[in-house]
Design a protein around this motif. Structure first.
Motif, PDB file in Angstrom:
ATOM      1  N   SER A   1       3.319   8.342  -6.557  1.00  0.00           N
ATOM      2  CA  SER A   1       2.638   9.585  -6.950  1.00  0.00           C
ATOM      3  C   SER A   1       3.436  10.833  -6.583  1.00  0.00           C
ATOM      4  CB  SER A   1       1.257   9.651  -6.294  1.00  0.00           C
ATOM      5  OG  SER A   1       1.394   9.787  -4.901  1.00  0.00           O
ATOM      6  N   LEU A   2       4.659  10.658  -6.088  1.00  0.00           N
ATOM      7  CA  LEU A   2       5.458  11.829  -5.733  1.00  0.00           C
ATOM      8  C   LEU A   2       5.880  12.635  -6.967  1.00  0.00           C
ATOM      9  CD1 LEU A   2       7.692  10.520  -2.814  1.00  0.00           C
ATOM     10  CD2 LEU A   2       5.713  12.014  -2.690  1.00  0.00           C
ATOM     11  N   ASP A   3       6.133  11.961  -8.111  1.00  0.00           N
ATOM     12  CA  ASP A   3       6.512  12.676  -9.333  1.00  0.00           C
ATOM     13  C   ASP A   3       5.330  13.445  -9.922  1.00  0.00           C
ATOM     14  OD1 ASP A   3       9.083  11.695  -9.142  1.00  0.00           O
ATOM     15  OD2 ASP A   3       8.661   9.946 -10.422  1.00  0.00           O
ATOM     16  N   ASP A   4       4.159  12.830  -9.898  1.00  0.00           N
ATOM     17  CA  ASP A   4       2.956  13.467 -10.423  1.00  0.00           C
ATOM     18  C   ASP A   4       1.931  13.514  -9.288  1.00  0.00           C
ATOM     19  OD1 ASP A   4       1.130  14.553 -12.181  1.00  0.00           O
ATOM     20  OD2 ASP A   4       0.431  12.581 -12.863  1.00  0.00           O
TER      21      ASP A   4
ATOM     22  N   GLY B   1      -5.071  18.077  -4.990  1.00  0.00           N
ATOM     23  CA  GLY B   1      -5.118  18.391  -3.567  1.00  0.00           C
ATOM     24  C   GLY B   1      -3.742  18.463  -2.953  1.00  0.00           C
ATOM     25  N   GLY B   2      -2.701  18.160  -3.692  1.00  0.00           N
ATOM     26  CA  GLY B   2      -1.331  18.267  -3.200  1.00  0.00           C
ATOM     27  C   GLY B   2      -1.055  17.325  -2.047  1.00  0.00           C
ATOM     28  N   ALA B   3      -0.624  17.906  -0.937  1.00  0.00           N
ATOM     29  CA  ALA B   3      -0.231  17.113   0.236  1.00  0.00           C
ATOM     30  C   ALA B   3      -1.430  16.355   0.825  1.00  0.00           C
ATOM     31  CB  ALA B   3       0.387  18.014   1.291  1.00  0.00           C
TER      32      ALA B   3
ATOM     33  N   VAL C   1      -4.302  11.195   1.747  1.00  0.00           N
ATOM     34  CA  VAL C   1      -5.447  10.302   1.540  1.00  0.00           C
ATOM     35  C   VAL C   1      -4.994   8.998   0.892  1.00  0.00           C
ATOM     36  CG1 VAL C   1      -7.596  10.033   0.241  1.00  0.00           C
ATOM     37  CG2 VAL C   1      -7.146  12.152   1.464  1.00  0.00           C
ATOM     38  N   ILE C   2      -4.069   9.081  -0.041  1.00  0.00           N
ATOM     39  CA  ILE C   2      -3.567   7.867  -0.698  1.00  0.00           C
ATOM     40  C   ILE C   2      -2.753   7.030   0.295  1.00  0.00           C
ATOM     41  CG2 ILE C   2      -2.007   7.024  -2.496  1.00  0.00           C
ATOM     42  CD1 ILE C   2      -2.858   9.370  -4.206  1.00  0.00           C
ATOM     43  N   SER C   3      -2.107   7.672   1.256  1.00  0.00           N
ATOM     44  CA  SER C   3      -1.275   6.970   2.242  1.00  0.00           C
ATOM     45  C   SER C   3      -2.099   6.343   3.363  1.00  0.00           C
ATOM     46  CB  SER C   3      -0.268   7.930   2.865  1.00  0.00           C
ATOM     47  OG  SER C   3       0.545   8.493   1.876  1.00  0.00           O
ATOM     48  N   LEU C   4      -3.365   6.699   3.467  1.00  0.00           N
ATOM     49  CA  LEU C   4      -4.205   6.231   4.563  1.00  0.00           C
ATOM     50  C   LEU C   4      -4.307   4.697   4.666  1.00  0.00           C
ATOM     51  CD1 LEU C   4      -5.793   7.422   6.873  1.00  0.00           C
ATOM     52  CD2 LEU C   4      -7.813   7.422   5.410  1.00  0.00           C
ATOM     53  N   PRO C   5      -4.474   3.952   3.569  1.00  0.00           N
ATOM     54  CA  PRO C   5      -4.533   2.484   3.721  1.00  0.00           C
ATOM     55  C   PRO C   5      -3.246   1.904   4.311  1.00  0.00           C
ATOM     56  CG  PRO C   5      -5.385   3.102   1.576  1.00  0.00           C
ATOM     57  CD  PRO C   5      -4.812   4.346   2.187  1.00  0.00           C
TER      58      PRO C   5
ATOM     59  N   PHE D   1       0.822  -1.214   0.000  1.00  0.00           N
ATOM     60  CA  PHE D   1       0.000   0.000   0.000  1.00  0.00           C
ATOM     61  C   PHE D   1       0.857   1.266   0.000  1.00  0.00           C
ATOM     62  CE2 PHE D   1      -3.720  -2.433   1.891  1.00  0.00           C
ATOM     63  CZ  PHE D   1      -4.499  -2.297   0.749  1.00  0.00           C
ATOM     64  N   LEU D   2       2.049   1.174   0.583  1.00  0.00           N
ATOM     65  CA  LEU D   2       2.941   2.330   0.636  1.00  0.00           C
ATOM     66  C   LEU D   2       3.519   2.652  -0.737  1.00  0.00           C
ATOM     67  CD1 LEU D   2       3.962   4.285   2.749  1.00  0.00           C
ATOM     68  CD2 LEU D   2       5.920   2.798   3.117  1.00  0.00           C
ATOM     69  N   ALA D   3       3.545   1.674  -1.625  1.00  0.00           N
ATOM     70  CA  ALA D   3       4.062   1.916  -2.981  1.00  0.00           C
ATOM     71  C   ALA D   3       3.188   2.909  -3.739  1.00  0.00           C
ATOM     72  CB  ALA D   3       4.159   0.602  -3.745  1.00  0.00           C
TER      73      ALA D   3
END
Length: 187
Positions: free
Chosen positions: A95-98, A102-104, A109-113, A88-90
């Motif tokens: 998404s750090l490059d693109d 909502g930015g940070a 939100v993507i890191s929540l799982p 899940f951390l992948a």
């Protein structure tokens, strides 16, 4: 000299609890059934070694030790959760490059799982540590429990346990509760 059983008043079927416990364990070893295994043009016959311990119901009912604890399932759960959390951390790392909209906040939100899975893994680690501490506490109480256990006498005629100074017959379950209470691992 010991006192006769308070239930039946007899002494001929009375035995010390440690002797009943040890006598109720039978160790066996032997060969398993022969199995034909195909090898080339013929068969090879093989058999396995079989060994184990047979425990009588009376010996099992007088067992003074706390039940063994198994922690392998919790450790396996931690490993699986850490692996799942890494997968899940992948997603947020890719998404750090693109960055998402909502930015940070979008990355959070993507890191929540992954965060949820890591929190679950830490809860399982906490449960494992609690189990290990409880097991150590139980093991420290075994000598005190064994002192009480060694004072018991079992009447095979009545199926009960008594102490020479108490004068009343206890069920094996009640006797085990007294032993566990003395050891501090009562449930």
């Amino acid at each position: 000299m010991i006192d006769p059983c308070p239930g039946c008043g007899q002494l001929d079927q009375v035995q010390h609890v440690p002797a009943v416990y040890q006598g109720g364990h039978a160790f066996f070893r032997g060969r398993g059934p022969a199995v034909a295994v195909p090898a080339g043009d013929g068969f090879v016959y093989t058999s396995s070694q079989v060994s184990g311990v047979s425990v009588s119901a009376v010996a099992r009912s007088l067992d003074p030790f706390p039940p063994p604890r198994r922690g392998g399932g919790l450790l396996a759960a931690v490993i699986v959760l850490v692996l799942v959390g890494s997968c899940f951390l992948a997603l947020p790392l890719s998404s750090l490059d693109d960055p998402p909209p909502g930015g940070a906040l979008g990355i959070a939100v993507i890191s929540l799982p992954a965060l949820c899975v890591y929190v679950a893994a830490s809860v399982v680690v906490w449960l494992y540590v609690r189990r290990v501490r409880a097991h150590r506490r139980e093991r420290r109480g075994v000598p005190a429990a064994q002192q009480v256990w060694e004072q018991g006498w079992f009447c095979h005629r009545c199926g009960g346990v008594y102490f020479t100074d108490a004068g009343r017959l206890l069920t094996p379950e009640h006797f085990r509760q007294l032993v566990a209470r003395a050891g501090g691992y009562e449930r």
